[in-house]
Scaffold this motif. Sequence first.
Motif, PDB file in Angstrom:
ATOM      1  N   ASP A 174      50.225  27.403  54.170  1.00 52.44           N
ATOM      2  CA  ASP A 174      49.117  26.378  53.931  1.00 52.44           C
ATOM      3  C   ASP A 174      48.364  26.446  52.486  1.00 52.44           C
ATOM      4  OD1 ASP A 174      49.341  26.423  56.564  1.00 52.44           O
ATOM      5  OD2 ASP A 174      47.761  27.940  57.083  1.00 52.44           O
ATOM      6  N   ALA A 175      48.468  27.294  51.765  1.00 52.87           N
ATOM      7  CA  ALA A 175      47.903  27.567  50.545  1.00 52.87           C
ATOM      8  C   ALA A 175      49.081  28.173  49.413  1.00 52.87           C
ATOM      9  CB  ALA A 175      46.552  28.573  50.436  1.00 52.87           C
ATOM     10  N   PRO A 176      49.023  27.391  48.571  1.00 54.13           N
ATOM     11  CA  PRO A 176      49.876  27.990  47.383  1.00 54.13           C
ATOM     12  C   PRO A 176      49.863  29.218  47.075  1.00 54.13           C
ATOM     13  CG  PRO A 176      47.985  26.530  46.303  1.00 54.13           C
ATOM     14  CD  PRO A 176      47.896  26.308  47.888  1.00 54.13           C
ATOM     15  N   ARG A 177      50.790  29.856  46.615  1.00 54.90           N
ATOM     16  CA  ARG A 177      50.707  31.181  46.494  1.00 54.90           C
ATOM     17  C   ARG A 177      49.901  31.782  45.393  1.00 54.90           C
ATOM     18  NH1 ARG A 177      53.284  35.458  43.594  1.00 54.90           N
ATOM     19  NH2 ARG A 177      54.307  34.291  42.015  1.00 54.90           N
ATOM     20  N   LYS A 178      49.169  32.905  45.350  1.00 54.62           N
ATOM     21  CA  LYS A 178      48.190  33.261  44.454  1.00 54.62           C
ATOM     22  C   LYS A 178      48.829  33.715  43.165  1.00 54.62           C
ATOM     23  CE  LYS A 178      44.530  34.893  47.557  1.00 54.62           C
ATOM     24  NZ  LYS A 178      44.052  35.914  48.174  1.00 54.62           N
ATOM     25  N   LEU A 179      48.232  33.357  42.191  1.00 54.91           N
ATOM     26  CA  LEU A 179      48.811  33.776  40.808  1.00 54.91           C
ATOM     27  C   LEU A 179      48.441  35.444  40.748  1.00 54.91           C
ATOM     28  CD1 LEU A 179      49.760  32.890  38.042  1.00 54.91           C
ATOM     29  CD2 LEU A 179      47.268  32.885  37.379  1.00 54.91           C
ATOM     30  N   ARG A 180      49.393  36.093  40.196  1.00 57.32           N
ATOM     31  CA  ARG A 180      49.206  37.552  40.205  1.00 57.32           C
ATOM     32  C   ARG A 180      49.167  37.966  38.801  1.00 57.32           C
ATOM     33  NH1 ARG A 180      50.773  40.577  44.484  1.00 57.32           N
ATOM     34  NH2 ARG A 180      51.592  42.185  43.346  1.00 57.32           N
ATOM     35  N   ILE A 181      48.051  38.588  38.487  1.00 59.03           N
ATOM     36  CA  ILE A 181      47.530  38.936  37.193  1.00 59.03           C
ATOM     37  C   ILE A 181      47.692  40.321  36.677  1.00 59.03           C
ATOM     38  CG2 ILE A 181      45.633  38.473  35.590  1.00 59.03           C
ATOM     39  CD1 ILE A 181      44.476  36.146  37.386  1.00 59.03           C
ATOM     40  N   GLY A 182      48.012  40.611  35.733  1.00 55.60           N
ATOM     41  CA  GLY A 182      48.028  41.974  35.202  1.00 55.60           C
ATOM     42  C   GLY A 182      47.065  41.935  33.997  1.00 55.60           C
ATOM     43  N   VAL A 183      46.039  42.927  33.864  1.00 54.32           N
ATOM     44  CA  VAL A 183      44.814  42.904  33.018  1.00 54.32           C
ATOM     45  C   VAL A 183      45.202  44.095  32.294  1.00 54.32           C
ATOM     46  CG1 VAL A 183      42.555  42.776  32.547  1.00 54.32           C
ATOM     47  CG2 VAL A 183      43.459  41.653  34.682  1.00 54.32           C
ATOM     48  N   LEU A 184      45.179  44.079  30.913  1.00 50.65           N
ATOM     49  CA  LEU A 184      45.068  45.369  30.221  1.00 50.65           C
ATOM     50  C   LEU A 184      43.771  45.342  29.458  1.00 50.65           C
ATOM     51  CD1 LEU A 184      48.325  44.798  30.727  1.00 50.65           C
ATOM     52  CD2 LEU A 184      48.463  45.841  28.278  1.00 50.65           C
ATOM     53  N   GLY A 185      43.231  46.395  29.321  1.00 53.67           N
ATOM     54  CA  GLY A 185      41.889  46.586  28.693  1.00 53.67           C
ATOM     55  C   GLY A 185      41.718  47.916  27.865  1.00 53.67           C
ATOM     56  N   SER A 186      40.829  48.249  27.057  1.00 50.67           N
ATOM     57  CA  SER A 186      40.385  49.355  26.622  1.00 50.67           C
ATOM     58  C   SER A 186      38.789  49.609  26.823  1.00 50.67           C
ATOM     59  CB  SER A 186      40.603  49.410  24.900  1.00 50.67           C
ATOM     60  OG  SER A 186      42.047  49.173  24.600  1.00 50.67           O
ATOM     61  N   GLY A 187      38.296  48.430  26.832  1.00 52.58           N
ATOM     62  CA  GLY A 187      36.738  48.696  26.911  1.00 52.58           C
ATOM     63  C   GLY A 187      35.925  48.583  28.474  1.00 52.58           C
ATOM     64  N   ALA A 188      34.742  47.942  27.953  1.00 62.62           N
ATOM     65  CA  ALA A 188      33.600  47.694  29.168  1.00 62.62           C
ATOM     66  C   ALA A 188      34.317  47.105  30.419  1.00 62.62           C
ATOM     67  CB  ALA A 188      32.514  47.008  28.713  1.00 62.62           C
TER      68      ALA A 188
END
Length: 367
Positions: A174-188
């Motif tokens: 019914d809905a397009p596939r969700k974008l799979r996000i990888g997040v890299l961070g060092s801070g807040a």
Amino acid sequence: MNDGMESSTPASAISSADEVRKLRDELDKAGKKLVFTNGCFDLLHAGHVRYLAQARALGDALVVALNSDASVRELKGPSRPVNTEEDRAEILKGLRSVDAICVFTEPRVTKLIEQIKPHIYAKGGDYTVASLNPEERAALDFVGAEIEILSLVPGRSTTKTLQRIAAGEAETTDAPRKLRIGVLGSGAGSNFEAIRGAINDGSLHAEIACVISDHNDSGIITAARKAGLPAFFVDPGINPKRFPDSAQKEVCEHLQRANVDVVVLAGFMRIVRDPVLTEFKDRIINVHPSLLPKFKGSDAVQRAIDEGELETGTTIHLVTAAVDDGRILAQASVPIEIGDTAELVHERIKKEEHRLLPQVLREWTEK
Ligand code: GAR
């Protein structure tokens, strides 16, 4: 082979309980954790793959206890399993998230839990801790395993697939596939929160598949853990200027295991190199607090003030081997006023980033 195991499967796909126990003891010595889960895993589907990736993310290795053919028949009826235990094991072994597979012949997995003594036991979200089988629950308590209930992917099950095949129906989404996000961070982690906010309010059709930080107590990793997202600390070693090859490799493995479509460097204060760059070529986005190409590198906000600039801003760009140099995807400017401190200007910049980053990701989903 112990007596709960079948022996006709190639040794490469199925491990004995003793072998997995050895792995568990090695991990234990290194202060690492073995995750254990069990199931039939007949006709593997995306729900299985995501569930196993989530389970693996709870610790440092994952063992799957696989119901033998006889026990699947007992649970699901005479027409199951579709695939033999040998084939199911071999298919599972092909997944990055799975480190070892044992087969159990008894109706309950109690004996394997007692033999392997996993640190963490993962179960799908159709259970609650209270509704776990009392015998298995007692074994888990006895070996001191933490119990984690993971959410299942709605609408995906082997039974459903078989019903569809029997009815001659094609799978529809019914809905397009969700974008799979990888997040890299060092801070807040305020940019990470901006992505989450857009996902939660429905304006971004995506999911955060994993969060990685080089600081085990950073705001971003703490927030990700609180939100129940797969969150990983990657040890950068002692040199603040270097993110060693081993760490680069570990980052890449986490991203691959989480099956991410796009990687967002949201305040990640390390230079990302291979194998990540090659593996995710043209799929890595960086958020940088200046109007690139001006003020590449660190202390970008302070340097803009020191140079007497009347405005600075933020740039969202693709990441290449040259630092802060890839194709620009979006920019927004903010004024620098007399007497401004770097903190003040950076706050102004972040407001723009929180608007711009979800917008860039939204455009990505539309590509
Ligand atoms: C962001 O403002 C981003 O532009 C900057 O770090 C901040 C992270 O804030 N990135 C860099 O300086 C990269 N060179 P956050 O942790 O609150 O999202």
